[in-house]
Design an enzyme around this catalytic site. Structure first.
Site, PDB file in Angstrom:
ATOM      1  N   SER A 162      17.193  -7.235   8.533  1.00  0.00           N
ATOM      2  CA  SER A 162      16.017  -7.500   9.370  1.00  0.00           C
ATOM      3  C   SER A 162      16.303  -8.418  10.549  1.00  0.00           C
ATOM      4  O   SER A 162      15.830  -8.155  11.666  1.00  0.00           O
ATOM      5  CB  SER A 162      14.874  -8.069   8.516  1.00  0.00           C
ATOM      6  N   THR A 164      10.711  -9.851   1.121  1.00  0.00           N
ATOM      7  CA  THR A 164      11.486  -8.928   0.306  1.00  0.00           C
ATOM      8  C   THR A 164      11.456  -9.389  -1.144  1.00  0.00           C
ATOM      9  O   THR A 164      10.774 -10.361  -1.492  1.00  0.00           O
ATOM     10  CB  THR A 164      12.942  -8.838   0.806  1.00  0.00           C
ATOM     11  N   LYS A 224       7.090  -9.881  -3.182  1.00  0.00           N
ATOM     12  CA  LYS A 224       6.066  -9.034  -2.569  1.00  0.00           C
ATOM     13  C   LYS A 224       4.717  -9.091  -3.288  1.00  0.00           C
ATOM     14  O   LYS A 224       3.676  -8.862  -2.662  1.00  0.00           O
ATOM     15  CB  LYS A 224       6.553  -7.587  -2.484  1.00  0.00           C
ATOM     16  N   ASN A 241       4.579  -7.030   2.266  1.00  0.00           N
ATOM     17  CA  ASN A 241       5.934  -7.197   2.805  1.00  0.00           C
ATOM     18  C   ASN A 241       5.926  -7.868   4.181  1.00  0.00           C
ATOM     19  O   ASN A 241       6.985  -8.118   4.742  1.00  0.00           O
ATOM     20  CB  ASN A 241       6.661  -5.859   2.884  1.00  0.00           C
ATOM     21  N   ASP A 280       5.570  -1.200   4.621  1.00  0.00           N
ATOM     22  CA  ASP A 280       6.491  -0.304   3.923  1.00  0.00           C
ATOM     23  C   ASP A 280       5.960   1.126   3.877  1.00  0.00           C
ATOM     24  O   ASP A 280       6.726   2.085   3.986  1.00  0.00           O
ATOM     25  CB  ASP A 280       6.735  -0.787   2.491  1.00  0.00           C
ATOM     26  N   GLY A 308      12.286   5.019 -10.033  1.00  0.00           N
ATOM     27  CA  GLY A 308      11.992   3.603  -9.917  1.00  0.00           C
ATOM     28  C   GLY A 308      10.516   3.326 -10.090  1.00  0.00           C
ATOM     29  O   GLY A 308       9.669   4.176  -9.766  1.00  0.00           O
ATOM     30  N   ALA A 309      10.184   2.145 -10.607  1.00  0.00           N
ATOM     31  CA  ALA A 309       8.786   1.767 -10.805  1.00  0.00           C
ATOM     32  C   ALA A 309       8.542   0.327 -10.376  1.00  0.00           C
ATOM     33  O   ALA A 309       7.659  -0.339 -10.902  1.00  0.00           O
ATOM     34  CB  ALA A 309       8.382   1.963 -12.271  1.00  0.00           C
ATOM     35  N   GLY A 310       9.328  -0.135  -9.398  1.00  0.00           N
ATOM     36  CA  GLY A 310       9.179  -1.498  -8.905  1.00  0.00           C
ATOM     37  C   GLY A 310       8.378  -1.557  -7.620  1.00  0.00           C
ATOM     38  O   GLY A 310       7.549  -0.685  -7.329  1.00  0.00           O
ATOM     39  N   ALA A 358       9.206  -1.168  -4.400  1.00  0.00           N
ATOM     40  CA  ALA A 358       9.385  -0.075  -3.443  1.00  0.00           C
ATOM     41  C   ALA A 358       8.640   1.169  -3.896  1.00  0.00           C
ATOM     42  O   ALA A 358       8.053   1.892  -3.086  1.00  0.00           O
ATOM     43  CB  ALA A 358      10.870   0.224  -3.264  1.00  0.00           C
ATOM     44  N   LEU A 404      16.262   5.120  -0.470  1.00  0.00           N
ATOM     45  CA  LEU A 404      15.837   3.906   0.216  1.00  0.00           C
ATOM     46  C   LEU A 404      16.896   2.821   0.251  1.00  0.00           C
ATOM     47  O   LEU A 404      16.720   1.806   0.930  1.00  0.00           O
ATOM     48  CB  LEU A 404      14.561   3.353  -0.440  1.00  0.00           C
TER      49      LEU A 404
END
Length: 282
Positions: A15, A61, A65, A86, A102, A127-129, A131, A225
């Site tokens: 970033s 990040t 979040k 975010n 995001d 994934g289940a976080g 993002a 990602l």
């Protein structure tokens, strides 16, 4: 004026390079830095920045979040729906407002695909976080049936129930996709199939995403990602199989552009994207 990105860890963040590139292109007298903020330091960080009149906000990040939400004065509707912030921006009256860029960043490279008409849209998301929350929210709003794969299917089911309780979605253990399958996919003409890695698997220092490509429908779009490395094992295998791929830099730049406009009051110079990507991948 200045903005920052916070996280734990933070040294790997691209970033600062992205925002500094845009600031230089526009000739703005502003700065953007990375700040290492550990979970126990988050409240003190926010308190200190409230007293700094030159601070315009920060990107957020992992792992902050969701934890940052109670420390803010307000959260915009999209971020509230996603349940993750975010981007934090100081408003004109000094309030700290949470946003989620995001979702917009994730959808940006998919816009040509989403502009088409499809008989059916399905996305398999790994994934289940944090993002995955943005990905689920984004795709549910564009008519996708979702298959959410996670190490803990109960967590995946809870995420779907929270974010799109009326959707006819499915969950699966991540291990289901590791072994080859002889499943014969039906005619996918007119269908839109998307595979999204929203997990850290494949990132430097992490195990690879164990996805056997026999589970991937023909003509699927593979969207990873992960940004470090940019050419992940999944991207490399998908390209070798002739599938279209989207790398994590697409989403990273897209979400950064939305945040840049919130911080500095003008759009990022996206006509320079080619030069920016070249710099980031050099």
């Amino acid at each position: 004026m200045r903005a920052e990105v916070i996280g734990d860890p933070i040294a790997q963040s691209k970033s600062p390079a992205i925002h500094r590139f845009w600031l230089d292109q526009l000739g703005l007298a502003a700065s953007y830095d990375a700040v290492h903020v550990r979970p126990g330091e988050l409240a003190d960080y926010i308190a200190a920045r409230r007293a700094d009149a030159g601070w315009r906000g920060c990107n957020v990040t992992m792992p902050h979040k969701q934890a940052i939400i109670p420390l803010l004065d307000a959260v915009d509707p999209l971020a509230a729906k996603v349940g993750a912030v975010n981007t934090v921006v100081r408003s004109a009256d000094g309030q700290l407002v949470g946003h989620n860029t995001d979702v917009a960043g994730f959808l940006e490279p998919l816009q040509p695909l989403l502009a088409q008409e499809h008989l059916f849209r399905m996305a398999r998301i790994f994934g289940a976080g944090g993002a995955a929350r943005a990905v689920v929210s984004a795709l549910a709003g564009h008519g996708f049936t979702l298959v959410l794969a996670a190490r803990d299917p109960a967590r995946a089911a809870a995420l779907l129930a929270e974010l799109d309780p009326r959707g006819e979605h499915h969950v699966a253990p991540m291990a289901h996709f590791a072994a080859p399958t002889d499943f014969a996919f039906d005619d996918r003409h007119g269908c839109c199939d998307l595979i999204v890695n929203a997990s850290p698997l494949g990132m430097a220092g992490q195990p690879l995403l164990a996805l056997d490509l026999s589970h991937v429908p023909p003509r699927s779009v593979i969207y990873d990602l992960v940004t470090a490395p940019l050419r992940t094992d999944l991207i490399t295998r998908a390209e070798a199989a002739g599938l279209r791929t989207i790398d994590g830099l697409e989403m990273l730049i897209g979400q950064a552009a939305a945040a840049f406009a919130l911080f500095f009051g003008q759009p990022a110079p996206r006509q320079c994207d080619g030069e920016l990507r070249a710099m980031l991948t050099a």
